[in-house]
Scaffold this active site. Structure first.
Site, PDB file in Angstrom:
ATOM      1  N   LYS A  14       0.834  -1.212   0.000  1.00 19.24           N
ATOM      2  CA  LYS A  14       0.000   0.000   0.000  1.00 19.24           C
ATOM      3  C   LYS A  14       0.866   1.259   0.000  1.00 19.24           C
ATOM      4  O   LYS A  14       0.644   2.179  -0.782  1.00 19.24           O
ATOM      5  CB  LYS A  14      -0.920   0.048   1.240  1.00 19.24           C
ATOM      6  CG  LYS A  14      -1.856  -1.132   1.377  1.00 19.24           C
ATOM      7  CD  LYS A  14      -2.799  -0.970   2.577  1.00 19.24           C
ATOM      8  CE  LYS A  14      -2.122  -0.946   3.925  1.00 19.24           C
ATOM      9  NZ  LYS A  14      -1.501  -2.221   4.343  1.00 19.24           N
ATOM     10  N   ARG A  89      -9.715   0.877   8.569  1.00 19.91           N
ATOM     11  CA  ARG A  89      -9.242  -0.445   8.979  1.00 19.91           C
ATOM     12  C   ARG A  89     -10.320  -1.229   9.723  1.00 19.91           C
ATOM     13  O   ARG A  89     -10.078  -2.362  10.116  1.00 19.91           O
ATOM     14  CB  ARG A  89      -8.048  -0.263   9.908  1.00 19.91           C
ATOM     15  CG  ARG A  89      -6.713  -0.698   9.285  1.00 19.91           C
ATOM     16  CD  ARG A  89      -5.660  -0.473  10.325  1.00 19.91           C
ATOM     17  NE  ARG A  89      -4.414  -1.110  10.077  1.00 19.91           N
ATOM     18  CZ  ARG A  89      -3.368  -0.535   9.494  1.00 19.91           C
ATOM     19  NH1 ARG A  89      -3.468   0.676   8.991  1.00 19.91           N
ATOM     20  NH2 ARG A  89      -2.233  -1.186   9.400  1.00 19.91           N
ATOM     21  N   ARG A 128      11.663  -5.131   4.412  1.00 17.21           N
ATOM     22  CA  ARG A 128      11.444  -3.721   4.765  1.00 17.21           C
ATOM     23  C   ARG A 128      12.190  -3.378   6.051  1.00 17.21           C
ATOM     24  O   ARG A 128      12.803  -2.316   6.144  1.00 17.21           O
ATOM     25  CB  ARG A 128       9.944  -3.447   4.935  1.00 17.21           C
ATOM     26  CG  ARG A 128       9.655  -2.030   5.393  1.00 17.21           C
ATOM     27  CD  ARG A 128       8.211  -1.654   5.220  1.00 17.21           C
ATOM     28  NE  ARG A 128       7.339  -2.271   6.207  1.00 17.21           N
ATOM     29  CZ  ARG A 128       5.993  -2.231   6.161  1.00 17.21           C
ATOM     30  NH1 ARG A 128       5.400  -1.621   5.149  1.00 17.21           N
ATOM     31  NH2 ARG A 128       5.279  -2.796   7.093  1.00 17.21           N
ATOM     32  N   ARG A 137      10.912  -0.511  11.909  1.00 18.20           N
ATOM     33  CA  ARG A 137       9.737  -0.199  12.720  1.00 18.20           C
ATOM     34  C   ARG A 137       9.624  -1.257  13.811  1.00 18.20           C
ATOM     35  O   ARG A 137       9.885  -2.427  13.556  1.00 18.20           O
ATOM     36  CB  ARG A 137       8.482  -0.271  11.840  1.00 18.20           C
ATOM     37  CG  ARG A 137       8.300   0.897  10.930  1.00 18.20           C
ATOM     38  CD  ARG A 137       7.225   0.638   9.888  1.00 18.20           C
ATOM     39  NE  ARG A 137       5.997   0.018  10.408  1.00 18.20           N
ATOM     40  CZ  ARG A 137       4.895  -0.108   9.695  1.00 18.20           C
ATOM     41  NH1 ARG A 137       4.841   0.345   8.461  1.00 18.20           N
ATOM     42  NH2 ARG A 137       3.836  -0.670  10.209  1.00 18.20           N
ATOM     43  N   ARG A 148      -0.645  -8.504  13.634  1.00 20.99           N
ATOM     44  CA  ARG A 148      -1.214  -7.545  12.677  1.00 20.99           C
ATOM     45  C   ARG A 148      -2.033  -8.259  11.596  1.00 20.99           C
ATOM     46  O   ARG A 148      -3.053  -7.751  11.138  1.00 20.99           O
ATOM     47  CB  ARG A 148      -0.104  -6.691  12.057  1.00 20.99           C
ATOM     48  CG  ARG A 148       0.478  -5.684  13.071  1.00 20.99           C
ATOM     49  CD  ARG A 148       1.868  -5.214  12.681  1.00 20.99           C
ATOM     50  NE  ARG A 148       1.842  -4.377  11.508  1.00 20.99           N
ATOM     51  CZ  ARG A 148       2.888  -4.251  10.659  1.00 20.99           C
ATOM     52  NH1 ARG A 148       3.998  -4.922  10.872  1.00 20.99           N
ATOM     53  NH2 ARG A 148       2.776  -3.457   9.638  1.00 20.99           N
TER      54      ARG A 148
HETATM   55  P1  AMP Z   1       0.594   0.831   9.146  1.00 17.46           P
HETATM   56  O1  AMP Z   1       1.791   1.716   8.991  1.00 17.46           O
HETATM   57  O2  AMP Z   1      -0.536   1.200   8.245  1.00 17.46           O
HETATM   58  O3  AMP Z   1       0.935  -0.647   9.037  1.00 17.46           O
HETATM   59  O4  AMP Z   1       0.038   1.058  10.629  1.00 17.46           O
HETATM   60  C1  AMP Z   1       0.839   0.762  11.752  1.00 17.46           C
HETATM   61  C2  AMP Z   1      -0.020   0.672  13.000  1.00 17.46           C
HETATM   62  O5  AMP Z   1      -0.676   1.922  13.238  1.00 17.46           O
HETATM   63  C3  AMP Z   1      -1.153  -0.357  12.973  1.00 17.46           C
HETATM   64  O6  AMP Z   1      -0.710  -1.658  13.286  1.00 17.46           O
HETATM   65  C4  AMP Z   1      -2.100   0.212  14.026  1.00 17.46           C
HETATM   66  O7  AMP Z   1      -1.610  -0.007  15.333  1.00 17.46           O
HETATM   67  C5  AMP Z   1      -1.982   1.714  13.763  1.00 17.46           C
HETATM   68  N1  AMP Z   1      -2.971   2.199  12.761  1.00 17.46           N
HETATM   69  C6  AMP Z   1      -2.696   2.713  11.524  1.00 17.46           C
HETATM   70  N2  AMP Z   1      -3.820   3.057  10.881  1.00 17.46           N
HETATM   71  C7  AMP Z   1      -4.845   2.735  11.712  1.00 17.46           C
HETATM   72  C8  AMP Z   1      -6.268   2.814  11.612  1.00 17.46           C
HETATM   73  N3  AMP Z   1      -6.875   3.302  10.520  1.00 17.46           N
HETATM   74  N4  AMP Z   1      -6.987   2.393  12.681  1.00 17.46           N
HETATM   75  C9  AMP Z   1      -6.416   1.915  13.802  1.00 17.46           C
HETATM   76  N5  AMP Z   1      -5.094   1.794  13.963  1.00 17.46           N
HETATM   77  C10 AMP Z   1      -4.299   2.203  12.930  1.00 17.46           C
END
Ligand code: AMP
Length: 192
Positions: A14, A89, A128, A137, A148
């Protein structure tokens, strides 16, 4: 105005595709994960709470995320269009997004699902983690990925039938090379 959602599990690509669309089409990438990580890096009290949630692989509350994205969409750099990367999400987030876009007199051009083989995601996340400048990260490791992925399947996957029912869900092969995925997305957008 082109407003897109990119959907897929962690490691689906993404962020990679959103960045390419931002550079190529002048659409603003809105990565909620990046926004949350920026908040954590700022060292605020709110950031400290977020840190534990992100490290565990759980989701931040719908309420916080909905407010965050609503404020962000109002900013000037989103006026020509945006790409949502990591939001919505959950089904409540998807429904709140519909309501807020209706209020703002905006709509969704397309919801694009990056379809991937879950078995390939650990290798992608490990790659990554090795390549991230400034260190990996904290949630890019085998344990957090497992959590996740479970969260994705339980809480995020139900938004796919939600958008399918609205007739705006489109699928691309997220296992194809990056350029090919970009090409498939471009084709879809040219039609929508
Ligand atoms: P990402 O970088 O999109 O993989 O997001 C990393 C983390 O941020 C996720 O595992 C969640 O803990 C949090 N997060 C990101 N976007 C959302 C969302 N829309 N709703 C809830 N938690 C989020």
């Amino acid at each position: 105005m082109t407003n897109i959602i990119l959907l897929g599990p962690p490691g689906a690509g993404k962020g990679t595709q959103a960045k390419i669309l931002e550079d190529g089409k002048g659409l603003k990438q809105l990565s909620t994960g990046d926004m949350l990580r920026a908040e954590i890096a700022a060292g605020t009290e709110f950031g400290a709470k977020l840190k534990n949630i992100l490290e565990s692989g759980a989701l931040v509350s719908d309420e916080i995320m909905i407010e965050m994205i609503s404020n962000r969409i109002d900013q000037d750099d989103c006026k020509d269009g945006f790409i949502l990367d990591g939001f919505p999400r959950t089904v409540p987030q998807a429904k709140a997004l519909d309501d807020m876009l209706a209020d703002k007199r905006k709509d969704l051009t397309s919801v694009i699902q990056l379809v991937v083989d879950e078995n390939a995601l650990l290798a992608r996340i490990e790659k990554r983690a090795a390549e991230t400048a400034g260190g990996p990260r904290p949630d890019d490791n085998a344990d957090a990925l497992k959590k996740r992925l479970a969260v994705f399947n339980e809480q995020t996957a139900p938004i796919l039938p939600y958008y399918e029912g609205k007739g705006i869900l489109q699928k691309v092969d997220g296992m194809a090379p990056v350029d090919e995925v970009t090409g498939q997305i471009a084709k879809l957008l040219a039609k929508s």
